[in-house]
Design a protein around this motif. Sequence first.
Motif, PDB file in Angstrom:
ATOM      1  N   LYS A 170      -6.550  -9.352 -11.296  1.00  0.00           N
ATOM      2  CA  LYS A 170      -5.840  -8.678 -10.200  1.00  0.00           C
ATOM      3  C   LYS A 170      -5.402  -9.680  -9.132  1.00  0.00           C
ATOM      4  O   LYS A 170      -4.254  -9.667  -8.679  1.00  0.00           O
ATOM      5  N   SER A 190      -6.042  -5.821  -2.073  1.00  0.00           N
ATOM      6  CA  SER A 190      -6.153  -4.471  -1.530  1.00  0.00           C
ATOM      7  C   SER A 190      -7.138  -3.652  -2.358  1.00  0.00           C
ATOM      8  O   SER A 190      -7.158  -3.730  -3.585  1.00  0.00           O
ATOM      9  N   GLY A 191      -7.960  -2.879  -1.665  1.00  0.00           N
ATOM     10  CA  GLY A 191      -8.936  -2.039  -2.345  1.00  0.00           C
ATOM     11  C   GLY A 191     -10.258  -2.705  -2.609  1.00  0.00           C
ATOM     12  O   GLY A 191     -11.200  -2.060  -3.081  1.00  0.00           O
ATOM     13  N   GLU A 229      -7.992   1.998  -5.883  1.00  0.00           N
ATOM     14  CA  GLU A 229      -7.035   1.133  -6.572  1.00  0.00           C
ATOM     15  C   GLU A 229      -7.513   0.940  -8.009  1.00  0.00           C
ATOM     16  O   GLU A 229      -8.701   0.788  -8.267  1.00  0.00           O
TER      17      GLU A 229
END
Length: 260
Positions: free
Chosen positions: A68, A76-77, A193
């Motif tokens: 990721k 993010s997340g 996410e």
Amino acid sequence: MGKRRGTSPVKALTQWFQRRSFIFKFILGAIITLFSLVALKLSVRNHDNLFVASEIVHALGILILIYKLTIHRSCSGLSLKSQELTAIFLAARLVCSVMIEGDIHTFLDSLTLAATIWVIYMLRFKLNASYNKELDTMPLYYVVIPCAILSIFVHSQSLWPLLARVLWSFCLCVEAISVLPQLRFMQNAKMVESFTAHYVFALGISRFVGCANWIFKIYETGGKYLVLAGKGHLYILLILVAEIVQTFILADFCYYYIKR
């Protein structure tokens, strides 16, 4: 006039399951867990290999985060504090492993710790613009200090190697609740996410496999571990409680993950 599309079997099963009562879902979950434990016991001859499997699944979860961060260039997340707690318990466990074992566990923990430190570096410095600090609200000292005190208490009468035992208990305590900042983060964000969800699900599988190993030890020794806990070996009780707590914490997330 077009043909009416039927409901897929998976969707129909999901809808049927959602309409069942809480008691039914709980009993079904218990049955599935029991069958999973039996399947593990019958398929894995050396149950110590379950620890190795648990560590490998955890490492795979970290690889999901690396993918990721590398491909999507976004954090993010993700909870930085959860990753820092992960690095803390992995470092403690690695020291214990070097002092006591020096085997495959040492190698796997070294790789996982290095990967976790890289994730922390990316969150803090390279991709910090996409890090939602205001959602990562759980103070680390709420976790680290109580875990340290509890680890020293349960070994107050232990013999050599005292440091290794305290560190081992400390890493178990921290590991048991290291995912809490991540779950709190997702609650604050009111969304999950996808890559973060995959990572937490991998942690859930990892903890189930690790907890299964301790359940098998209790079963195969006729409850010897529990008897030792009652005779003053409180660290054994701590191990069991930590494994069960973490498994239940992650089981709740895994349920909603599968449901989604």
